[in-house]
Scaffold this active site. Structure first.
Site, mmCIF file in Angstrom:
data_model
loop_
_atom_site.group_PDB
_atom_site.id
_atom_site.type_symbol
_atom_site.label_atom_id
_atom_site.label_comp_id
_atom_site.label_asym_id
_atom_site.label_seq_id
_atom_site.Cartn_x
_atom_site.Cartn_y
_atom_site.Cartn_z
ATOM 1 N N LYS A 65 0.801 -1.237 0.000
ATOM 2 C CA LYS A 65 0.000 0.000 0.000
ATOM 3 C C LYS A 65 0.831 1.283 0.000
ATOM 4 C CE LYS A 65 -4.274 -1.655 2.030
ATOM 5 N NZ LYS A 65 -5.257 -1.559 3.091
ATOM 6 N N ASP A 101 -10.112 2.887 1.413
ATOM 7 C CA ASP A 101 -10.265 2.297 2.754
ATOM 8 C C ASP A 101 -10.997 3.227 3.712
ATOM 9 O OD1 ASP A 101 -9.073 -0.184 2.394
ATOM 10 O OD2 ASP A 101 -7.055 0.576 2.816
#
Ligand code: ATR
Length: 267
Positions: A65, A101
């Site tokens: 990420k 997210d």
């Protein structure tokens, strides 16, 4: 058209099942696959995506990420603030990075708490996942306290948001949790995955009726923390709910339109 989950290991992801089902139901001629890529092969893999130009979009998970950001052309402001990308769009020869997210986490929480403004929220963990959740909470006007096993990391996270957003968040060691009252508790650590399910992160006495307790982990669906919270009469929010909302946002990023009504829950 191809899409995929870029992770290492990638096999635990719910994304292939979710998106392949959506594609089938909507009659979209695309497949969603696993891209199991070790860190040392990440750069070459991304280059391959650019050259072949077959992959339209990717979900990004641990451990890529943060590192993947260096290989992208443009990063959204949200993702830059968070310092992590979980969604990539390949369009017109460019790779764009986004973070869905925090969108998913806030949408899931709002199923139980409509207005987060002024709510006292304790967040467990100070890793990448925690940063996304805290970013969302600060945008919603919540009052955040971050607790972490390693206090110095919690302090760094607190400094980060003070420097970037000008917002103060308090911090403390995870072991001091009984000193911190809250309306909402959010678990973001990787404990269940890295250490196991028998760790007691939060003493049972901490949970109070009316508290909303969320765990961003979806395997198991009811984590040990959620099980204790439920027994104490708290409202719970599972990681799967967050997953579905963030996947809905990813669909929007890749296809430029919202998922039709009712599709978010169906896979
Ligand atoms: P992610 O990107 O998934 O958030 P990470 O950046 O590796 O992953 O962060 C993992 C988080 O889980 C950290 O907050 C870590 O605490 P430390 O900073 O003290 O390492 C937390 N964590 C992992 N295992 C844990 C355990 N057994 N008990 C408590 N916290 C744990």
């Amino acid at each position: 058209m191809k899409f995929g989950i870029l992770a290492y290991p990638a096999k635990y992801s719910l994304s292939p099942a979710f998106f392949n089902n959506i594609f089938k139901k909507l009659g979209i001629d695309a497949e969603y696959v696993f891209f199991d890529v070790p860190p040392e092969e990440l750069e070459a893999f991304i280059l391959g995506v650019r050259v072949a130009d077959e992959v339209r979009g990717m979900s990004v998970s641990t451990p890529h990420k943060e590192t993947v950001m260096a290989f992208l052309d443009e990063i959204s402001e949200d993702a830059r603030m968070i310092g992590a990308v979980n969604t990539i769009l390949n369009k017109d020869g460019k790779l764009y990075g986004f973070n869905a997210d925090y969108v998913g986490a806030m949408a899931a929480l709002k199923e139980k708490v409509k207005d987060l403004k002024g709510k006292k929220v304790v967040v467990l963990g100070a890793g990448g996942a925690s940063r996304a959740v805290i970013y969302g909470l600060l945008k919603e006007g919540a009052e955040v306290c971050v607790l972490n096993r390693t206090v110095s990391r919690a302090k760094r996270l607190s400094d980060h948001f003070e420097n970037t957003l000008g917002r103060k968040i308090s911090f403390d060691g995870l072991s001091e949790i009984m000193k911190h009252e809250c309306d909402i508790l959010i678990q973001t650590t990787s404990t269940w995955i890295t250490t196991g399910l028998d760790v007691k992160l939060v003493p049972k006495e901490f949970f109070k009726k009316n508290m909303v307790v969320m765990d961003i982990v979806y395997k198991p669906l009811i984590t040990p923390l959620l099980a204790d919270a439920e027994k104490a009469g708290c409202e719970i929010v599972t990681g799967e709910t967050m997953f579905r909302y963030q996947a809905e946002r990813q669909y929007e990023i890749w296809f430029g339109e919202k998922l039709p009504n009712g599709m978010v829950g169906s896979y």
